[in-house]
Design a protein around this motif. Structure first.
Motif: not given
Length: 94
Positions: A8, A10-11, A13-14, A32, A36, A39-40, A43, A58
């Motif tokens: 992921s 998002s993971a 980025a987190s 953030l 994120l 969100v991850a 997801e 995440a």
């Protein structure tokens, strides 16, 4: 055909923002990382089993983000208590 699960974004980025919150982007990076990370995890949970990976990234981002928020909040509370105590002392001592 057996394909490897994708990680992921998002993971990742987190985790990146969680690390950056400690060095370069104090408050914004932590916020953030937390957003994120959630969100991850959503997801990854909603995806079919074995297709999306990165839950560890995440969780690490969430831990780094929340730890930074807690430490900053405690630091601000101590600062306000210290200066509030000084103001109280200055007001009633003289």
């Amino acid at each position: 055909m057996n394909t490897a699960p994708r990680t992921s974004g998002s993971a990742v980025a987190s985790l990146v923002f969680g690390v950056l919150s400690w060095f370069a982007l104090p408050i914004i990076g932590a916020i953030l990382a937390i957003v994120l990370g959630h969100v991850a995890r959503g997801e990854i949970r909603r995806a079919p089993p074995g297709t999306v990976d990165g839950d560890g990234f995440a969780i690490a981002g969430l831990i780094l983000g929340w730890a930074h928020v807690v430490i900053v909040a405690c630091g601000l509370a101590l600062i306000f208590l210290f200066f509030g105590g000084l103001a109280f002392f200055a007001h009633y001592a003289f």
